[in-house]
Scaffold this active site. Structure first.
Site, PDB file in Angstrom:
ATOM      1  N   ASP A  81       0.847  -1.205   0.000  1.00  0.00           N
ATOM      2  CA  ASP A  81       0.000   0.000   0.000  1.00  0.00           C
ATOM      3  C   ASP A  81       0.883   1.256   0.000  1.00  0.00           C
ATOM      4  O   ASP A  81       1.861   1.331   0.758  1.00  0.00           O
ATOM      5  CB  ASP A  81      -0.878  -0.044   1.266  1.00  0.00           C
ATOM      6  CG  ASP A  81      -1.936   1.045   1.298  1.00  0.00           C
ATOM      7  OD1 ASP A  81      -2.398   1.455   0.223  1.00  0.00           O
ATOM      8  OD2 ASP A  81      -2.299   1.471   2.413  1.00  0.00           O
ATOM      9  N   ASP A 104       2.933   5.004  -5.396  1.00  0.00           N
ATOM     10  CA  ASP A 104       2.217   6.262  -5.159  1.00  0.00           C
ATOM     11  C   ASP A 104       3.115   7.451  -5.506  1.00  0.00           C
ATOM     12  O   ASP A 104       3.894   7.920  -4.685  1.00  0.00           O
ATOM     13  CB  ASP A 104       1.767   6.315  -3.689  1.00  0.00           C
ATOM     14  CG  ASP A 104       1.047   7.617  -3.354  1.00  0.00           C
ATOM     15  OD1 ASP A 104       0.949   8.497  -4.232  1.00  0.00           O
ATOM     16  OD2 ASP A 104       0.582   7.757  -2.208  1.00  0.00           O
ATOM     17  N   ALA A 212     -11.517   5.055   2.803  1.00  0.00           N
ATOM     18  CA  ALA A 212     -12.927   4.674   2.696  1.00  0.00           C
ATOM     19  C   ALA A 212     -13.545   4.152   3.995  1.00  0.00           C
ATOM     20  O   ALA A 212     -14.670   3.655   3.985  1.00  0.00           O
ATOM     21  CB  ALA A 212     -13.079   3.635   1.591  1.00  0.00           C
ATOM     22  N   SER A 213     -12.823   4.268   5.110  1.00  0.00           N
ATOM     23  CA  SER A 213     -13.391   3.773   6.368  1.00  0.00           C
ATOM     24  C   SER A 213     -14.663   4.531   6.735  1.00  0.00           C
ATOM     25  O   SER A 213     -14.821   5.714   6.428  1.00  0.00           O
ATOM     26  CB  SER A 213     -12.367   3.928   7.507  1.00  0.00           C
ATOM     27  OG  SER A 213     -11.459   2.843   7.485  1.00  0.00           O
ATOM     28  N   ASN A 253     -10.232   0.730   0.144  1.00  0.00           N
ATOM     29  CA  ASN A 253      -9.175   0.613   1.165  1.00  0.00           C
ATOM     30  C   ASN A 253      -9.668   0.966   2.566  1.00  0.00           C
ATOM     31  O   ASN A 253     -10.234   2.044   2.784  1.00  0.00           O
ATOM     32  CB  ASN A 253      -8.031   1.572   0.827  1.00  0.00           C
ATOM     33  CG  ASN A 253      -7.102   1.019  -0.229  1.00  0.00           C
ATOM     34  OD1 ASN A 253      -7.477   0.123  -0.981  1.00  0.00           O
ATOM     35  ND2 ASN A 253      -5.907   1.536  -0.298  1.00  0.00           N
ATOM     36  N   ASP A 255      -8.399   0.959   6.638  1.00  0.00           N
ATOM     37  CA  ASP A 255      -7.411   0.809   7.699  1.00  0.00           C
ATOM     38  C   ASP A 255      -7.991   1.295   9.034  1.00  0.00           C
ATOM     39  O   ASP A 255      -8.042   0.567  10.029  1.00  0.00           O
ATOM     40  CB  ASP A 255      -6.152   1.612   7.338  1.00  0.00           C
ATOM     41  CG  ASP A 255      -5.036   1.401   8.340  1.00  0.00           C
ATOM     42  OD1 ASP A 255      -5.209   0.620   9.289  1.00  0.00           O
ATOM     43  OD2 ASP A 255      -3.963   2.019   8.190  1.00  0.00           O
TER      44      ASP A 255
HETATM   45  P1  13P Z   1      -8.865   4.835   5.965  1.00  0.00           P
HETATM   46  O1  13P Z   1      -8.002   5.690   6.820  1.00  0.00           O
HETATM   47  O2  13P Z   1     -10.146   5.527   5.619  1.00  0.00           O
HETATM   48  O3  13P Z   1      -9.102   3.491   6.540  1.00  0.00           O
HETATM   49  O4  13P Z   1      -8.099   4.608   4.564  1.00  0.00           O
HETATM   50  C1  13P Z   1      -7.120   3.599   4.427  1.00  0.00           C
HETATM   51  C2  13P Z   1      -6.348   3.680   3.146  1.00  0.00           C
HETATM   52  O5  13P Z   1      -6.700   4.357   2.218  1.00  0.00           O
HETATM   53  C3  13P Z   1      -5.126   2.872   3.056  1.00  0.00           C
HETATM   54  O6  13P Z   1      -4.453   3.062   1.863  1.00  0.00           O
HETATM   55  O1  G3H Z   2      -2.906   5.077   3.757  1.00  0.00           O
HETATM   56  C1  G3H Z   2      -2.523   5.005   4.900  1.00  0.00           C
HETATM   57  C2  G3H Z   2      -2.820   3.796   5.670  1.00  0.00           C
HETATM   58  O2  G3H Z   2      -3.867   4.050   6.551  1.00  0.00           O
HETATM   59  C3  G3H Z   2      -1.564   3.295   6.323  1.00  0.00           C
HETATM   60  O3  G3H Z   2      -1.238   4.025   7.453  1.00  0.00           O
HETATM   61  O4  G3H Z   2       1.204   4.483   7.077  1.00  0.00           O
HETATM   62  O5  G3H Z   2       0.181   4.577   9.391  1.00  0.00           O
HETATM   63  O6  G3H Z   2       0.488   2.385   8.231  1.00  0.00           O
HETATM   64  P1  G3H Z   2       0.251   3.864   8.084  1.00  0.00           P
HETATM   65 ZN    ZN Z   3      -4.594   5.058   1.101  1.00  0.00          ZN
END
Ligand code: 13P
Ligand code: G3H
Ligand code: ZN
Length: 307
Positions: A81, A104, A212-213, A253, A255
């Site tokens: 990611d 990215d 998208a959370s 996505n 997280d």
């Molecule tokens: P959220 O913070 O909305 O879960 O998004 C996660 C994300 O886009 C990871 O690439």
């Molecule tokens: O896009 C971001 C994700 O939520 C990942 O977050 O870099 O803190 O692991 P992180």
């Molecule tokens: Zn992201």
């Protein structure tokens, strides 16, 4: 069974549903996501950010995902990611662990993003590894006061068509008003669906929605009840996600929703069991809550019973 992102998203695009991509940082998160996929008979994408890799290790996380994926007949994608560091993306490709990587380059000007993304596609393709790329700045709709400002940051449909044609990427992450983290909107959940439709009309690879959370209210309530200070947290509504999927979003996505489920589970358990010191007991309800959240997401995206 490990498969490429291209494989999973082409089927999703043809059949009109989206596949959830869940960020994982440790054993419990991997187990929770796989358990949800098994319960829902869903294809699934497990992804590690650069932060996850520096926390737990690329090989450590990769081996755990491979073990889990090899034990199931469901399609499982292991994806990098937001690879912003080209060297790390190259390392992920060479590792033989990932079936998909995101490069990215969205912080670079268009021409530079095209040049860099093209280089990664050329490296990944011979290995059968898919490449997700990003165009536009993933930022909340409320971050911009004027339409002009928004136009300068959100994905431009004409540029997107050229970007995909010239880079040969397999999936494109677009900016239509979502943002990363728990604080996405002050008022109602709002996305630029007109822009999404325009992009869909001219881009012929699967589209990806980051940030998208949803910040589910029951989980937020549990967090708040046990001392977590996230009063202002607000995510993308289920209705907005459904609409985005109906307009062509194929990868979604998530997280933050796993983070708050983990948090809610741990906080409640510790508050109610002050004498317990066994991490296996402490993390069990957190894992179960994450599984529940992932199952709900799979149903929302329509990828349940598609594995
Ligand atoms: P959220 O913070 O909305 O879960 O998004 C996660 C994300 O886009 C990871 O690439
Ligand atoms: O896009 C971001 C994700 O939520 C990942 O977050 O870099 O803190 O692991 P992180
Ligand atoms: Zn992201």
């Amino acid at each position: 069974m490990l498969v490429s992102l291209k494989n999973v998203l082409q089927t999703a695009s043809r059949r009109g549903y989206a596949v959830g991509a869940f960020n994982v940082n440790n054993l419990e998160m991997i187990q929770a996501v796989i358990a949800a996929a098994e319960a829902e008979h869903a294809p699934v994408i497990l992804q590690t950010s650069e932060g996850a890799i520096s926390y737990a290790g690329m090989e450590e996380l990769g081996i755990l995902v491979h073990l889990a994926a090899n034990r199931t007949r469901l399609p499982v994608v292991f994806h990098l990611d937001h690879g912003k560091n080209e060297e790390l993306v190259k390392e992920a490709i060479k590792s033989g662990l990932y079936t998909s990587v995101m490069y990215d380059g969205s912080a670079h000007p268009l021409e530079e993003n095209i040049r860099r993304t093209k280089r990664i596609v050329a490296l990944a393709r011979p290995h059968g590894i898919s490449v997700e790329a990003e165009l536009g700045a993933i930022a909340g709709i409320e971050d911009f006061v004027s339409v002009t400002e928004r136009n300068a940051h959100f994905t431009d449909p004409t540029q997107a068509a050229r970007f995909v044609r010239e880079t040969g990427c397999d999936a494109l992450a677009i900016a239509i008003g979502t943002s990363h983290g728990a604080y996405k909107f002050h008022g109602a959940s709002r996305l630029d669906f007109v822009r999404l439709e325009k992009i869909r009309g001219v881009v012929h690879v699967p589209l990806v929605l980051h940030g998208a959370s949803g910040v589910p209210s029951a989980i937020k309530k549990q967090c708040l009840a046990f001392g977590c200070e996230i009063e202002e947290a607000k995510g993308v509504s289920d209705a907005s996600i459904r609409k985005a999927v109906s307009l062509g979003i194929c990868k979604v996505n998530i997280d933050t929703d796993l983070r708050i489920a983990f948090d809610a589970g741990v906080r409640k358990f510790l508050a109610e069991h002050p004498k317990v010191i066994d991490p296996r007991e402490i993390l069990k309800p957190a894992k179960e809550l994450m599984t529940k959240v992932v199952q709900q997401k799979m149903k929302l995206l329509g990828c349940n019973e598609k594995g």
